[in-house]
Design an enzyme around this catalytic site. Structure first.
Site, PDB file in Angstrom:
ATOM      1  N   LYS A  78      50.872  70.452  81.383  1.00  0.00           N
ATOM      2  CA  LYS A  78      50.562  69.811  82.663  1.00  0.00           C
ATOM      3  C   LYS A  78      51.607  68.747  82.996  1.00  0.00           C
ATOM      4  O   LYS A  78      52.138  68.082  82.103  1.00  0.00           O
ATOM      5  CB  LYS A  78      49.163  69.196  82.565  1.00  0.00           C
ATOM      6  N   SER A 156      41.694  68.825  87.816  1.00  0.00           N
ATOM      7  CA  SER A 156      43.055  68.667  88.329  1.00  0.00           C
ATOM      8  C   SER A 156      44.074  69.584  87.649  1.00  0.00           C
ATOM      9  O   SER A 156      45.191  69.738  88.141  1.00  0.00           O
ATOM     10  CB  SER A 156      43.509  67.211  88.158  1.00  0.00           C
ATOM     11  N   SER A 180      38.747  67.680  84.468  1.00  0.00           N
ATOM     12  CA  SER A 180      40.015  68.277  84.883  1.00  0.00           C
ATOM     13  C   SER A 180      40.462  69.479  84.071  1.00  0.00           C
ATOM     14  O   SER A 180      41.330  70.235  84.513  1.00  0.00           O
ATOM     15  CB  SER A 180      41.122  67.216  84.888  1.00  0.00           C
TER      16      SER A 180
END
Length: 336
Positions: A78, A156, A180
């Site tokens: 990420k 997210s 997330s």
């Protein structure tokens, strides 16, 4: 969807049926397919670095040496994690011109030390502050279900999830503060894991809420998540199948969290409880009346908004217009 389990890949590499370079090239082909989601899934692909890593692992394996049983398997990271020589933009425009990181985040360093191949940085909700997964700056990768109508991937860690569902990586390193990892996993049909906040060293990870942030994993199933979690936590690799739950006590909250469940979700939850009971676990129904107060407590964003505002207030003063307006509004709630 093209799921790759870590165990199947480990076996294929150990037997010589494939190589790390071959696995990487397959992932790269999918990520670079102009008709696929790669352009919205990855903010950066490290072609040269990943190929160097893969070739090095193959060379070690040919000599009968390896860094770990899972060396040579491709993973994504990420855009919150520092990778030496790369910019950590956190899915934003405002940090896109920041200096490159000087060293790897602790979790990234542990993945590299175990020989896993980090192919690239995945897209995300800006600054990890929405569970929907939209990113107005870099686009939003589409959920694999009914892709023609462009359903949201969840966030997210949106890009991390799609990198797994579309076979661009075997697992995605993500973060989870309020869902997330778990939300995009639930929406795309894979598995997302949030450990306790202190389990994995968060050095080198751009924060949202330091009290609640966790370094988590997205992968095809729980066994894959357990492997990556063990590696980034710096512990011996342990499979969930080896865990004996006899005598362990699990609390089953009754307030709020089970209200209005979709029928299929309710059936799956009930089935899970039965499997735990059958395996010897003790299940305790718990009222937890405090959960009824969550909506009131969180009306202004609660701990996450306060801590996010403390981290962002200087950048907001100089560049508020460069934020996603929806994310900016959530952060600014913390000022109150």
């Amino acid at each position: 969807m093209t799921f790759m389990t870590l165990e199947s890949l480990r076996t294929a590499l150990a037997s010589g049926r494939t190589t790390s370079r071959a696995l990487l090239e397959t992932c790269l082909e999918r990520a670079c397919d102009p008709h696929g989601e790669g352009a919205r899934t990855f903010l950066q692909i490290d072609l040269h670095g990943a190929r160097l890593q893969a070739d090095a692992v193959d060379a070690w394996r040919q000599k009968g040496r390896q860094l770990s049983p899972y060396a040579g398997i491709v993973v994504s990271v990420k855009d919150l994690f520092d990778v030496a020589g790369q910019v950590t933009a956190a899915g934003s425009r405002i940090l896109a011109d920041a200096p490159p990181a000087l060293e790897d985040a602790c979790a990234v360093a542990r993945l590299k030390a175990a020989g896993l191949i980090i192919m690239g940085r995945t897209n995300m909700s800006e600054f990890a502050y929405t569970g929907i997964g939209l990113n107005p700056h870099y686009g939003t990768p589409a959920n694999p279900f009914e892709r023609n109508v462009k359903r949201i991937p969840g966030g997210s860690s949106s890009g991390a999830a799609i990198s797994v569902t579309d076979g661009m990586a075997a697992a995605g390193l993500g973060t989870d503060t309020g869902g997330s990892c778990r939300i995009p996993a639930a929406l795309t049909g894979i598995t997302g894991f949030k450990p306790s906040a202190s389990r994995v060293d968060g050095r080198g990870v751009f924060a949202l809420s330091r009290s609640l942030d966790s370094v988590g994993v997205l992968a095809s199933d729980a066994a894959c998540c357990a492997v990556i979690d063990s590696i980034v936590a710096g512990q011996a690799i342990r499979s969930p199948s080896s865990i004996d739950v006899r005598g362990l006590r699990f609390g089953v909250p009754q307030t709020l969290v089970l209200d209005g469940l979709d029928r299929h979700v309710a059936q799956a939850f009930s089935s899970t409880l039965k499997r735990l009971r059958d395996a010897g676990a003790m299940l305790l129904e718990m009222p937890l009346d405090e959960l009824a107060e969550v909506a009131t407590i969180n009306r202004q964003g609660a701990i996450v908004a306060v801590e996010a505002y403390a981290l962002h207030q200087e950048m907001l003063r100089s560049g508020a217009d460069r934020y996603d307006p929806n994310v900016r509004a959530r952060i600014e709630n913390g000022a109150a």
